[in-house]
Scaffold this active site. Structure first.
Site, mmCIF file in Angstrom:
data_model
loop_
_atom_site.group_PDB
_atom_site.id
_atom_site.type_symbol
_atom_site.label_atom_id
_atom_site.label_comp_id
_atom_site.label_asym_id
_atom_site.label_seq_id
_atom_site.Cartn_x
_atom_site.Cartn_y
_atom_site.Cartn_z
ATOM 1 N N GLU A 393 36.833 38.919 42.004
ATOM 2 C CA GLU A 393 36.842 39.910 40.917
ATOM 3 C C GLU A 393 38.144 40.699 40.871
ATOM 4 O O GLU A 393 38.584 41.125 39.798
ATOM 5 C CB GLU A 393 35.640 40.844 41.053
ATOM 6 C CG GLU A 393 34.277 40.151 40.978
ATOM 7 C CD GLU A 393 34.078 39.323 39.716
ATOM 8 O OE1 GLU A 393 34.768 39.559 38.704
ATOM 9 O OE2 GLU A 393 33.223 38.415 39.744
ATOM 10 N N HIS A 396 40.468 38.787 38.660
ATOM 11 C CA HIS A 396 40.248 39.123 37.255
ATOM 12 C C HIS A 396 40.873 40.475 36.910
ATOM 13 O O HIS A 396 41.529 40.632 35.884
ATOM 14 C CB HIS A 396 38.744 39.202 36.961
ATOM 15 C CG HIS A 396 38.053 37.891 36.896
ATOM 16 N ND1 HIS A 396 38.496 36.843 36.128
ATOM 17 C CD2 HIS A 396 36.908 37.458 37.499
ATOM 18 C CE1 HIS A 396 37.654 35.823 36.245
ATOM 19 N NE2 HIS A 396 36.698 36.162 37.080
#
Length: 600
Positions: A393, A396
């Site tokens: 994550e 991202h």
């Protein structure tokens, strides 16, 4: 966090482990003020209807207004959705999401005339507008993309009607989300220590890794029994979602739902089909892995609920959140000091919502808006997989951060096709770091097993999901009714194909389709597999070529949607229109299975 009979409430979580949404809006009152301002500006858009072909100035003013509203809507949505996700049982937060979805649909309806009117402007006149107005050149790629898809846009009135369906179209996903996150109640089971443990989304996979086969079987059956009870409702919800895709495909004159979904990013259908063909042509390594796991676990039959069980037992790999942050910073050092500065900022400035609480959305994601930093949702339990999820994550988040810093709002939001590359590069760097760092052979085997599970879960499993998604859309296109029995039977058959004869495909796995939220995302999951394959190539370049590859990679992160995703990846050094990256990934998986056989 320790397992127990229940989950803590939101208030019982320490603030240092919760995201700070005041970076978006200081208060809900401030959110409401801006909400009302946007609502008041919707009418301004209508003033330009029928005027876009008059002059470059009229076209520019309208595009600027539309872009401004889109930017503010994204900020409003970020705050509302993050609030709702931190506690899906809170009616106040549900209302915020509903309000912003309604306003978003109003704006979509009001702006529905823009593309059809642009299409009606002769191409030579549009080129003249661009040549004579410097400010309009910002919209060059946006306008070029509209012309590329000209045949699939409708008349202004038809586009307005299409936009009016927006709120209805969100219904199936919203209904599934409420069933899955708010209404679904799971029982307690007895763990290997004889303690009663409440089954939750966050604990499900953790319990599947238990040393006790009885615990694994119990949690597997308890978890899917609840979905079996909801099979009719969820099947109807999923079927309605696919009918939405079918309606849009037909309305816009595409030959399939798949083509309609991929065309927005200019991805040829062949890229999707190439993934399925290449992976299905390389299933032997997966069959070998399943057989290796059966032998290592010492069982006559390997069941679906055994798949998550580590091949290496008695290895303490629990990682508390503080240690996880330190490991991430070490693993990502190849990406350079500037990259690490942003990672540190994410850790220190409450970008991350760490632990599971009652009512919190399951899973993990990174999301945000142009006018605030990205946010990361986790449900951290201290498992090795949670370390990889955090790293994933952050990939991202850093992608969004760099894109927002370097691109104008219009081109800041990158395609999902490239999004999974950034996250998986981080994961690839992490596994290489962990394998090099430890001299303990048992831990090396444990980590190699985790790497194999990454491949299984990201390349093979997500490709199976993509295969299933294409299949059920094709059935709907052919007029088949997507009943629970049909959905389950087809899902069972794919599990048999992808895992082979050496795995017992337990009947309860047939209902797994009912718990996958990505089936509501319109051909999303294949990008995990393509992204993983591209990331394998890029991470190797970063580790081998160092500065040159890092510089090229960071430019990739900064690119946003300034070009089509396939072209952006080609500039970074990976050609996803070729089967080569996927073949390379499955070959690495086969080699890793071979290495594990030698170690075991």
């Amino acid at each position: 966090m320790a397992q127990g009979k229940g989950l803590p409430t939101r208030d019982e979580i320490n603030d240092q482990f919760k995201w700070d949404l005041t970076d978006v809006y200081q208060s809900e009152e401030e959110w409401k003020e801006e909400f009302n301002q946007v609502k008041g500006k919707v009418a301004e858009i209508k003033k330009y209807q029928g005027q876009l072909g008059n002059s470059a100035e009229d076209l520019l003013q309208l595009l600027n207004l539309s872009t401004q509203l889109s930017r503010v809507l994204a900020r409003l949505f970020t705050y509302a959705q993050r609030k709702n996700d931190q506690d899906t049982t809170n009616n106040q937060y549900q209302a915020l999401v509903s309000k912003i979805q309604g306003l978003s649909n109003q704006v979509s309806s009001a702006t529905a005339f823009i593309v059809p009117e642009i299409i009606q402007i002769p191409v030579d006149k549009l080129e003249e507008f661009l040549a004579n107005n410097e400010d309009l050149k910002l919209y060059q790629q946006y306008l070029d993309d509209i012309i590329r898809r000209k045949e699939h846009f409708l008349s202004p009135e038809e586009e307005r009607i299409m936009a009016l369906t927006g709120e209805l179209a969100q219904g199936p996903e919203n209904i599934f989300g409420m069933i899955n996150n708010a209404d679904m109640e799971f029982p307690t089971i007895e763990n290997e220590a004889g303690e009663e443990v409440k089954v939750t989304h966050g604990r499900y996979v953790e319990l599947l890794k238990s040393d006790s086969r009885q615990v694994r079987k119990d949690v597997f059956e308890a978890y899917y029994e609840q979905y079996q009870k909801q099979k009719n409702t969820i099947a109807t919800t999923l079927s309605t979602n696919i009918k939405k895709d079918l309606f849009r495909m037909r309305a816009r004159d595409y030959s399939s739902c798949l083509e309609a979904a991929l065309d927005a990013n200019n991805i040829p259908v062949e890229v999707y089909n190439n993934l399925l063909k290449t992976v299905k042509g390389n299933l032997d390594p997966m069959y070998d892995y399943v057989d290796l796991k059966r032998e290592a676990l010492g069982v006559d039959e390997l069941h679906i609920y055994d798949l998550y069980t580590p091949l290496v037992k008695d290895v303490e790999m629990k990682i508390d959140y503080k240690e996880a942050k330190e490991i991430v910073l070490e693993a990502l050092q190849p990406l350079g000091d500037k990259y690490l500065e942003v990672v540190n900022k994410a850790f220190e400035s409450n970008w991350i919502d760490v632990y599971e609480n009652k009512g919190k959305r399951s899973g993990a994601y990174s999301a945000g808006c142009y006018d605030a930093h990205p946010y990361i949702l986790l449900n951290y339990t201290g498992e090795m997989n949670d370390l990889f999820t955090l790293t994933h994550e952050l990939g991202h988040a850093l992608h969004s951060y760099y894109s927002n810093q370097e691109q104008p709002y219009l081109y800041s939001d990158y395609s999902i096709f490239v999004a999974e590359v950034a996250s998986t590069v981080n994961e690839s760097l992490l596994i290489q770091h962990l394998l090099k760092k430890t001299d303990d052979e048992t831990k090396k085997k444990y980590l190699l097993n985790h790497y194999l599970e990454q491949f299984r879960g990201t390349v093979y499993r997500q490709t199976m999901f993509a295969d299933y998604e294409q299949l059920i859309h094709q059935l709907a296109e052919e007029g088949e009714a997507l009943t629970p029995n049909l959905l389950s039977k087809r899902y069972h058959n794919l599990n048999e194909k992808y895992y082979g004869d050496n795995l017992v495909i337990d009947d309860k796995i047939d209902i797994e389709w009912a718990r996958i939220p990505h089936f509501y995302y319109n051909f999303y999951v294949y990008q995990y597999a393509t992204g993983f394959s591209a990331a394998v190539a890029l991470s190797e370049q970063i580790l081998e070529e160092e500065n040159k590859a890092v510089e090229s990679y960071l430019e990739f992160l900064k690119s946003g949607s300034s070009d089509y995703p396939l072209e952006i990846l080609k500039k970074a050094g990976v050609d996803m229109s070729s089967p080569e990256p996927i073949e390379k990934a499955v070959n690495i998986f086969a080699d890793s299975v071979g290495k594990m056989k030698e170690l075991i």
